[in-house]
Design a protein around this motif. Structure first.
Motif, short mmCIF file in Angstrom:
data_model
loop_
_atom_site.label_atom_id
_atom_site.label_comp_id
_atom_site.label_asym_id
_atom_site.label_seq_id
_atom_site.Cartn_x
_atom_site.Cartn_y
_atom_site.Cartn_z
N VAL A 152 11.26 -2.22 -4.84
CA VAL A 152 10.46 -0.99 -4.95
C VAL A 152 11.09 -0.05 -5.99
O VAL A 152 10.39 0.49 -6.84
N ALA A 153 12.40 0.11 -5.95
CA ALA A 153 13.07 1.00 -6.91
C ALA A 153 12.89 0.49 -8.34
O ALA A 153 12.59 1.27 -9.25
N ALA A 154 13.04 -0.82 -8.53
CA ALA A 154 12.88 -1.38 -9.88
C ALA A 154 11.44 -1.23 -10.36
O ALA A 154 11.20 -0.88 -11.52
N ARG A 155 10.49 -1.48 -9.50
CA ARG A 155 9.08 -1.35 -9.86
C ARG A 155 8.74 0.11 -10.19
O ARG A 155 8.01 0.38 -11.13
N SER A 156 9.32 1.04 -9.43
CA SER A 156 9.09 2.47 -9.68
C SER A 156 9.66 2.90 -11.02
O SER A 156 9.05 3.66 -11.75
N GLN A 157 10.86 2.41 -11.36
CA GLN A 157 11.48 2.75 -12.64
C GLN A 157 10.70 2.14 -13.78
O GLN A 157 10.58 2.75 -14.85
N HIS A 158 10.17 0.94 -13.57
CA HIS A 158 9.41 0.25 -14.61
C HIS A 158 8.16 1.04 -14.98
O HIS A 158 7.75 1.09 -16.14
N ARG A 159 7.54 1.67 -13.98
CA ARG A 159 6.30 2.44 -14.20
C ARG A 159 6.57 3.81 -14.77
O ARG A 159 5.69 4.43 -15.32
N ASN B 211 0.82 -1.22 0.00
CA ASN B 211 0.00 0.00 0.00
C ASN B 211 0.85 1.26 0.00
O ASN B 211 0.55 2.21 -0.72
N THR B 212 1.91 1.28 0.80
CA THR B 212 2.76 2.46 0.91
C THR B 212 3.41 2.81 -0.42
O THR B 212 3.48 3.98 -0.80
N PHE B 213 3.89 1.79 -1.12
CA PHE B 213 4.63 2.02 -2.36
C PHE B 213 3.81 1.76 -3.61
O PHE B 213 4.35 1.80 -4.71
N ASP B 214 2.52 1.47 -3.43
CA ASP B 214 1.60 1.24 -4.56
C ASP B 214 2.20 0.22 -5.54
O ASP B 214 2.32 0.48 -6.73
N LEU B 215 2.56 -0.95 -5.00
CA LEU B 215 3.25 -1.96 -5.80
C LEU B 215 2.33 -2.86 -6.61
O LEU B 215 2.76 -3.44 -7.60
N ALA B 216 1.08 -3.01 -6.20
CA ALA B 216 0.15 -3.94 -6.85
C ALA B 216 0.79 -5.32 -6.95
O ALA B 216 0.93 -5.90 -8.02
N LEU B 217 1.22 -5.84 -5.78
CA LEU B 217 1.91 -7.13 -5.74
C LEU B 217 1.04 -8.26 -6.27
O LEU B 217 -0.15 -8.33 -6.01
N GLU B 218 1.68 -9.13 -7.01
CA GLU B 218 1.07 -10.34 -7.54
C GLU B 218 1.64 -11.53 -6.76
O GLU B 218 2.71 -11.42 -6.16
N PRO B 219 0.96 -12.67 -6.77
CA PRO B 219 1.48 -13.83 -6.04
C PRO B 219 2.92 -14.19 -6.41
O PRO B 219 3.71 -14.55 -5.54
N GLU B 220 3.27 -14.05 -7.67
CA GLU B 220 4.64 -14.40 -8.09
C GLU B 220 5.68 -13.41 -7.56
O GLU B 220 6.88 -13.71 -7.59
N ASP B 221 5.25 -12.25 -7.08
CA ASP B 221 6.18 -11.28 -6.48
C ASP B 221 6.57 -11.66 -5.05
O ASP B 221 7.55 -11.17 -4.51
N MET B 222 5.78 -12.53 -4.42
CA MET B 222 5.95 -12.87 -3.01
C MET B 222 7.06 -13.89 -2.81
O MET B 222 6.82 -15.06 -2.51
#
Length: 89
Positions: A81-88, A55-66
């Motif tokens: 988090v940094a990689a996900r942020s750059q990807h978006r 929720n804090t980083f708005d990651l929209a985690l999927e089961p495969e991310d866990m």
């Protein structure tokens, strides 16, 4: 937020109060310590931690991310988090 130090500080800001609620002190956890192995949070606390991080980083985690590689330590989470942020961006 994609500065590693800021992300780690934010993660500590989530983990330490959560651990404290469980009667544990998470202030000594190193960035590379595997959070579940430290015992500062139980399994329910770990789930709550991951949900709060999501929720804090708005990651929209999927089961495969866990995975431990993505979410096991403060350093791993910060990199994820940094990689996900750059990807978006």
């Amino acid at each position: 937020m994609n500065d590693r130090a800021e992300i780690v500080a934010a993660l500590r800001g989530i983990l330490e109060p959560l651990a404290s609620q469980l009667g544990n002190d998470a202030s000594g956890i190193g960035e590379d310590d595997i959070i579940p192995d430290t015992g500062v949070v139980d399994s329910a606390g770990l789930i709550e931690f991951v949900m709060m991080v999501d929720n804090t980083f708005d990651l929209a985690l999927e089961p495969e991310d866990m995975t431990v590689d993505n979410l096991g330590s403060l350093a791993a989470i910060a990199a994820f988090v940094a990689a996900r942020s750059q990807h978006r961006a």
